[in-house]
Design a protein around this motif. Sequence first.
Motif, mmCIF file in Angstrom:
data_model
loop_
_atom_site.group_PDB
_atom_site.id
_atom_site.type_symbol
_atom_site.label_atom_id
_atom_site.label_comp_id
_atom_site.label_asym_id
_atom_site.label_seq_id
_atom_site.Cartn_x
_atom_site.Cartn_y
_atom_site.Cartn_z
ATOM 1 N N ARG A 35 24.433 -34.255 -30.560
ATOM 2 C CA ARG A 35 24.390 -32.914 -29.974
ATOM 3 C C ARG A 35 22.958 -32.369 -29.986
ATOM 4 O O ARG A 35 22.175 -32.721 -30.863
ATOM 5 C CB ARG A 35 25.344 -31.967 -30.695
ATOM 6 C CG ARG A 35 24.862 -31.485 -32.025
ATOM 7 C CD ARG A 35 25.858 -30.571 -32.735
ATOM 8 N NE ARG A 35 26.860 -31.385 -33.402
ATOM 9 C CZ ARG A 35 28.155 -31.293 -33.152
ATOM 10 N NH1 ARG A 35 28.616 -30.408 -32.295
ATOM 11 N NH2 ARG A 35 29.009 -32.065 -33.771
ATOM 12 N N GLU A 39 24.527 -26.723 -29.624
ATOM 13 C CA GLU A 39 25.651 -27.155 -28.799
ATOM 14 C C GLU A 39 26.930 -27.283 -29.627
ATOM 15 O O GLU A 39 26.906 -27.751 -30.761
ATOM 16 C CB GLU A 39 25.387 -28.535 -28.179
ATOM 17 C CG GLU A 39 24.529 -28.538 -26.962
ATOM 18 C CD GLU A 39 24.397 -29.919 -26.337
ATOM 19 O OE1 GLU A 39 24.361 -29.985 -25.105
ATOM 20 O OE2 GLU A 39 24.320 -30.924 -27.073
ATOM 21 N N ASP A 41 30.773 -29.102 -29.990
ATOM 22 C CA ASP A 41 31.249 -30.463 -29.725
ATOM 23 C C ASP A 41 31.522 -30.645 -28.242
ATOM 24 O O ASP A 41 31.097 -31.623 -27.632
ATOM 25 C CB ASP A 41 32.541 -30.749 -30.504
ATOM 26 C CG ASP A 41 32.317 -31.068 -31.969
ATOM 27 O OD1 ASP A 41 31.189 -30.894 -32.472
ATOM 28 O OD2 ASP A 41 33.293 -31.498 -32.612
ATOM 29 N N ALA A 44 28.299 -30.727 -26.040
ATOM 30 C CA ALA A 44 27.549 -31.969 -26.239
ATOM 31 C C ALA A 44 28.261 -33.152 -25.595
ATOM 32 O O ALA A 44 27.633 -33.989 -24.947
ATOM 33 C CB ALA A 44 27.332 -32.224 -27.725
ATOM 34 N N GLU A 48 26.649 -35.424 -22.682
ATOM 35 C CA GLU A 48 26.395 -36.848 -22.937
ATOM 36 C C GLU A 48 27.167 -37.750 -21.973
ATOM 37 O O GLU A 48 26.623 -38.739 -21.476
ATOM 38 C CB GLU A 48 26.761 -37.205 -24.383
ATOM 39 C CG GLU A 48 25.741 -36.743 -25.402
ATOM 40 C CD GLU A 48 24.469 -37.574 -25.392
ATOM 41 O OE1 GLU A 48 24.442 -38.673 -24.828
ATOM 42 O OE2 GLU A 48 23.470 -37.103 -25.975
#
Length: 132
Positions: A35, A39, A41, A44, A48
Amino acid sequence: MKEIDKLALIDLENGQILGTRSKGKTTFYLPGGKRDPGESDEQALIREIKEELNVDLLTDTIDYLGTFQAQADGKAAGVTVKMTCYTANYDGIPAPTSEIEEIRWLTYLDIDLVSEVDKKIFDFLKEKGMLV
């Protein structure tokens, strides 16, 4: 002792799990990553997965699966990785982007191709009957 905090998408299809291999690496990892400061969870993971697979997670389908911990690959003894795992649906077809060279559907027989923390996740999914 140092801990690396990472998030991963558990994408299962027909008893197989989606794995990614970064450029220049031989080990497969579950898609996701670290992260950025501030951010959540969810934020992030969305970022990603977009960076690595070029798909958009559907936020209302993101569901916590579990958290797993193991020795971090390529790091000094005692450095661990904590992998917080989520399932989610997405729009688009996963394709390798950014640092990802290859994506592949893996089965439990591919356990020797993945990182130590991913082996724990594979074992968990196998025990639950979710991974062949």
